[in-house]
Design an enzyme around this catalytic site. Sequence first.
Site: not given
Lengths: 414, 182
Positions: A213, A217, A241-242, A285
């Site tokens: 922040h 971004s 959107k998320d 894994e």
Amino acid sequence: MKRTQSSNRLVQWIDDRLPIFTYADHNVIAYPTPKNLNYWWNYGSLAGIILVIMLVTGIFLAMNYQPHADVAFASVERIVRDVNYGWLLRYLHTNGASMFFIVVYIHMFRGMYYGSYKAPRELLWMIGVTIYLIMMATAFMGYVLPWGQMSFWGATVITNLFSAFPWVGDYIVTWIWGGFSVDVPTINRFFVWHYLLPMVLVMVVVIHLWALHVHKSNNPLGIDIKTPQDMMPFHPFYTIKDLFGLGLFMIFFMYFVFFNPNFFGEPENYIPANPMVTPPHIVPEWYFLPFYAILRAVESKLGGVLLMFAGVLILYVLPWLDTSKVRSATYRPIYKQMFWIFFLNCIFLGYIGFHAPTDLLLGMEMLYWGQIATAYYFAHFLILMPLLGKFEKTKPLPNSIFEEVSKKCRAKED
Amino acid sequence: MTDNPTNTAEGVDAPRRDFLLISTTTLGVAGVAMAAWPFIHSINPAKDVLALASTEVDLSAIEEGMAITVLWRGKPVFIRHRTAEEIKAAEDVDVADLRDPQSDADRVQKPQWLVAIGVCTHLGCIPAGQAIGDVKGEYDGWYCPCHGSHYDTSGRIRKGPAPFNLPIPPYTFTEESMIVIG
């Protein structure tokens, strides 16, 4: 600092004493976000949501799990068979681990493609690599807890990595085990770490967001935010959107939980741990497979271990290995191709890690394929990244996000 | 951010927005509630716990005047083979005088067998009175050593701080001298 816009007097009263509403407004609601983020930017928030799912399912699983070598396996089976919705909690948690890695890997590759790690976001990237390291440790110890054959032998093999260090190696391994083999003290402490590390993870995630922040971004164009016109408020645009992306991702996630819950698991792990018998084919894994391939590429115990750790730790210095000033691969024609080759090489390393070293591919043993792929992995970071920045002819960057977005809008209207 | 038409109040269809907001919120709350249930229910007693929730007891070995304690749902259950005097003492009490009024007939299925949960209704201690030589209290039933509650031969509270009689668990006689508790 702009105060909360709420006219509610209770909100104002609280905000005056503890500005949580102002804080939320600054960081989630009015938080300025580049206008042009594409769906690859969904994976940060997705990772956060999966972290929460892992924490909640993990806390409730821990209420029924017993970290003792004698009963751990049975307690997991009891969770699945007898505990109300225990099967759901367990399958959410085990598949959630795979989902977490899928999402975080996409998140990391996105950062690499769009150069999100470059100035001024180097620390943001490094904190992210730390998150990844903590995730790997947590996932490894979580995999040990069901105390099946793969749990036990995975734990044995991975802890034995530390025995590669000269002089102190054996002492370190004994210290990690709390004994002379993976046993009662080991599972007990692994459970404690498996419960503790996610809490540490949450704190590091908070720092990750804090750093995010500061400079906000990155974006697909890889250019700086210049004017307010380049940005949109986070809410409602990116919350929606998320959420939409979350909906799609949950369909993918729930397919595994409800219809193929053991897809990512090894059948071998449904056999209780037996210190007297090693399974014929031990594989970690899937999310560790590329590093497993690197480990096996070198015919030297210490060399393999060091190379494997280097394979992860090299990510810390990526911001300085990449000498290009241009962030986004969109404007770096050669890097764009190198990125995809690197991506495929990582997948290929995973493929090699999944197979036995003596398995053949196109007439050559996996061991040698592993050596080639490992060499390329490091060459990408140590040779290609520094040189590309010096010799690559990049495309001209757009003037601003706003200009580029407007151009696209006009093109759509026409 | 003035160029975002969505940021201005003009052209906003308010009822439509309200409908969307309310329906989205309702659906979200319902979804969260449904997702929360498996978590809440997971810490309820599991199936293996419920499977052990009944206990079978063979009474034939208990002589008159003797008592045994069995474990049912993690709690002690007192089973006393009462003597004729004990039964008479329990039946002769004036129910109206009791703190928790209950006649002896309401507390037993067969007069010689008293089956009661052996947990003091005050603060959960186990009253004494089961073994030979135990202090049985002033009413010859049980005496709780923690805070001095006296229970009679029907397991009813007679003196001390406890508010209620010893509870009677659900049980059935499957044979002449065989019961299943729970």
